[in-house]
Motif scaffolding. Structure first.
Motif, PDB file in Angstrom:
ATOM      1  N   ASP A  62       0.837  -1.198   0.000  1.00 45.88           N
ATOM      2  CA  ASP A  62       0.000   0.000   0.000  1.00 45.88           C
ATOM      3  C   ASP A  62       0.875   1.252   0.000  1.00 45.88           C
ATOM      4  OD1 ASP A  62      -1.952   1.906   0.325  1.00 45.88           O
ATOM      5  OD2 ASP A  62      -2.426   1.357   2.399  1.00 45.88           O
ATOM      6  N   PRO A  63       0.847   2.071  -1.090  1.00 45.98           N
ATOM      7  CA  PRO A  63       1.675   3.276  -1.146  1.00 45.98           C
ATOM      8  C   PRO A  63       1.285   4.342  -0.119  1.00 45.98           C
ATOM      9  CG  PRO A  63       0.783   2.747  -3.321  1.00 45.98           C
ATOM     10  CD  PRO A  63       0.148   1.821  -2.337  1.00 45.98           C
ATOM     11  N   THR A  64       0.155   4.163   0.563  1.00 45.46           N
ATOM     12  CA  THR A  64      -0.229   5.125   1.595  1.00 45.46           C
ATOM     13  C   THR A  64       0.220   4.675   2.985  1.00 45.46           C
ATOM     14  OG1 THR A  64      -2.411   4.122   1.874  1.00 45.46           O
ATOM     15  CG2 THR A  64      -2.219   5.918   0.263  1.00 45.46           C
ATOM     16  N   SER A  65       0.936   3.548   3.054  1.00 42.81           N
ATOM     17  CA  SER A  65       1.437   3.030   4.323  1.00 42.81           C
ATOM     18  C   SER A  65       2.937   3.303   4.439  1.00 42.81           C
ATOM     19  CB  SER A  65       1.193   1.520   4.397  1.00 42.81           C
ATOM     20  OG  SER A  65       1.898   0.960   5.473  1.00 42.81           O
ATOM     21  N   CYS A  66       3.361   3.639   5.616  1.00 41.81           N
ATOM     22  CA  CYS A  66       4.773   3.911   5.857  1.00 41.81           C
ATOM     23  C   CYS A  66       5.625   2.658   5.665  1.00 41.81           C
ATOM     24  CB  CYS A  66       4.945   4.467   7.265  1.00 41.81           C
ATOM     25  SG  CYS A  66       6.552   5.186   7.574  1.00 41.81           S
ATOM     26  N   ASP A  67       5.015   1.486   5.694  1.00 43.59           N
ATOM     27  CA  ASP A  67       5.744   0.229   5.517  1.00 43.59           C
ATOM     28  C   ASP A  67       5.961  -0.135   4.056  1.00 43.59           C
ATOM     29  OD1 ASP A  67       5.944  -0.179   8.241  1.00 43.59           O
ATOM     30  OD2 ASP A  67       3.978  -1.157   8.331  1.00 43.59           O
ATOM     31  N   TYR A  68       5.483   0.684   3.119  1.00 44.40           N
ATOM     32  CA  TYR A  68       5.673   0.420   1.690  1.00 44.40           C
ATOM     33  C   TYR A  68       7.172   0.339   1.409  1.00 44.40           C
ATOM     34  CZ  TYR A  68       4.698   1.023  -3.335  1.00 44.40           C
ATOM     35  OH  TYR A  68       4.589   0.861  -4.683  1.00 44.40           O
ATOM     36  N   TRP A  69       7.599  -0.583   0.559  1.00 46.53           N
ATOM     37  CA  TRP A  69       9.019  -0.890   0.380  1.00 46.53           C
ATOM     38  C   TRP A  69       9.849   0.295  -0.101  1.00 46.53           C
ATOM     39  CZ3 TRP A  69      12.008  -0.892  -4.087  1.00 46.53           C
ATOM     40  CH2 TRP A  69      11.335  -0.706  -5.291  1.00 46.53           C
ATOM     41  N   ARG A  70       9.278   1.193  -0.896  1.00 47.22           N
ATOM     42  CA  ARG A  70      10.042   2.339  -1.424  1.00 47.22           C
ATOM     43  C   ARG A  70      10.387   3.373  -0.353  1.00 47.22           C
ATOM     44  NH1 ARG A  70       7.457   4.843  -6.849  1.00 47.22           N
ATOM     45  NH2 ARG A  70       7.263   2.963  -8.097  1.00 47.22           N
ATOM     46  N   TYR A  71       9.716   3.334   0.760  1.00 46.83           N
ATOM     47  CA  TYR A  71       9.848   4.385   1.766  1.00 46.83           C
ATOM     48  C   TYR A  71      10.912   4.083   2.817  1.00 46.83           C
ATOM     49  CZ  TYR A  71       5.287   5.829  -0.106  1.00 46.83           C
ATOM     50  OH  TYR A  71       4.260   6.229  -0.913  1.00 46.83           O
ATOM     51  N   CYS A  72      11.892   3.261   2.524  1.00 48.82           N
ATOM     52  CA  CYS A  72      12.883   2.880   3.541  1.00 48.82           C
ATOM     53  C   CYS A  72      13.752   4.057   3.991  1.00 48.82           C
ATOM     54  CB  CYS A  72      13.761   1.737   3.035  1.00 48.82           C
ATOM     55  SG  CYS A  72      14.918   2.194   1.732  1.00 48.82           S
ATOM     56  N   GLY A  73      13.829   5.133   3.223  1.00 42.84           N
ATOM     57  CA  GLY A  73      14.633   6.287   3.619  1.00 42.84           C
ATOM     58  C   GLY A  73      13.876   7.593   3.586  1.00 42.84           C
ATOM     59  N   ILE A  74      12.560   7.541   3.625  1.00 39.99           N
ATOM     60  CA  ILE A  74      11.743   8.754   3.487  1.00 39.99           C
ATOM     61  C   ILE A  74      11.563   9.448   4.834  1.00 39.99           C
ATOM     62  CG2 ILE A  74       9.448   7.780   3.844  1.00 39.99           C
ATOM     63  CD1 ILE A  74       8.692   9.338   1.182  1.00 39.99           C
ATOM     64  N   ASP A  75      11.335  10.737   4.771  1.00 42.70           N
ATOM     65  CA  ASP A  75      11.056  11.510   5.977  1.00 42.70           C
ATOM     66  C   ASP A  75      10.103  12.632   5.578  1.00 42.70           C
ATOM     67  OD1 ASP A  75      11.051  12.593   8.494  1.00 42.70           O
ATOM     68  OD2 ASP A  75      12.956  13.628   8.259  1.00 42.70           O
ATOM     69  N   GLY A  76       8.859  12.544   6.004  1.00 43.56           N
ATOM     70  CA  GLY A  76       7.886  13.577   5.678  1.00 43.56           C
ATOM     71  C   GLY A  76       6.511  12.988   5.439  1.00 43.56           C
ATOM     72  N   PHE A  77       5.632  13.805   4.857  1.00 41.72           N
ATOM     73  CA  PHE A  77       4.279  13.369   4.538  1.00 41.72           C
ATOM     74  C   PHE A  77       4.294  12.666   3.187  1.00 41.72           C
ATOM     75  CE2 PHE A  77       3.791  17.361   7.014  1.00 41.72           C
ATOM     76  CZ  PHE A  77       3.314  16.780   8.179  1.00 41.72           C
TER      77      PHE A  77
END
Length: 173
Positions: A62-77
Motif C-alpha cells: 500500500d503506497p499510503t502506508s509507511c511500511d511500503y518498500w520504497r519508503y525505507c529512507g523517506i522523511d515527511g508526509f
C-alpha cells in the motif's frame, strides 16, 4: 643567457611569427560556434523528446502506508496520501530539483533499487501520513543521502514543503 631562457625565447618567437590576433580570434569564434550548435544536434533533440525512462519494478503493498518498500529512507508526509502518488507530486506543487537518495529492497523480486526522494513544494504541509524511516541514513555531513534537510530551496515556490515522493531510479546492482 642560460639554456632554458634560450629555448623559451626561441619558442616564443616562433609562436609570435606563426600566429596573429586575427587567427586567434578566428579559432576562438569557431570553437564558440561549435559549442553553441552542439546542443541542437538531432541526437540531443531526440533524447529530450523521449526523456529518460523510469524503471517500474513489480510492486506490492500500500503506497499510503509507511511500511511500503520504497519508503525505507523517506522523511515527511507521503504524497500518495496528499493527492499525488508514490512517484508524482500533487497538483499545485512542484518537485524540488534537489533530492536525497536511498537504496531499498523490493520484497517482490528481492532486488535492491536506488530510490530518489523528492520533496513537493509550493503548498502548506499536507499533514497526512507522516512517515519518518531512515534505514541506512547518514549524518548530515553527507547531505545527498540525508533526509533531515529542507530540499525545497531550489524551487520557484520557495521553501513551502508539502509532501515527499519516492521515484525508482534503477537497480542498485
Amino acid at each position: 643567457m642560460n639554456r632554458i631562457d634560450r629555448i623559451t625565447e626561441i619558442m616564443a618567437r616562433s609562436a609570435a611569427r606563426n600566429s596573429s590576433r586575427r587567427s586567434f580570434f578566428g579559432r576562438l569564434g569557431a570553437w564558440l560556434t561549435v559549442g553553441t550548435v552542439a546542443p541542437l544536434l538531432p541526437v540531443s533533440r531526440a533524447y529530450a523528446a523521449k526523456g529518460p525512462q523510469a524503471l517500474q519494478p513489480q510492486e506490492q503493498g500500500d503506497p499510503t502506508s509507511c511500511d511500503y518498500w520504497r519508503y525505507c529512507g523517506i522523511d515527511g508526509f507521503l504524497c500518495a496520501c496528499c493527492g499525488g502518488s508514490a512517484s508524482s507530486c500533487p497538483p499545485g506543487t512542484e518537485p524540488s530539483p534537489i533530492t536525497w537518495v536511498g537504496t531499498c529492497r523490493n520484497p517482490v523480486d528481492g532486488r535492491a533499487y536506488i530510490i530518489s526522494y523528492n520533496d513537493c513544494c509550493g503548498k502548506a504541509a499536507c499533514g497526512r501520513c507522516q512517515c519518518g524511516r531512515d534505514e541506512g541514513a547518514t549524518p548530515t555531513y553527507q547531505p545527498s543521502t540525508s533526509n533531515d534537510l529542507d530540499w525545497c530551496l531550489g524551487t520557484q515556490a520557495g521553501i513551502a514543503y508539502h509532501c515527499s515522493t519516492s521515484v525508482v531510479l534503477g537497480p542498485a546492482d
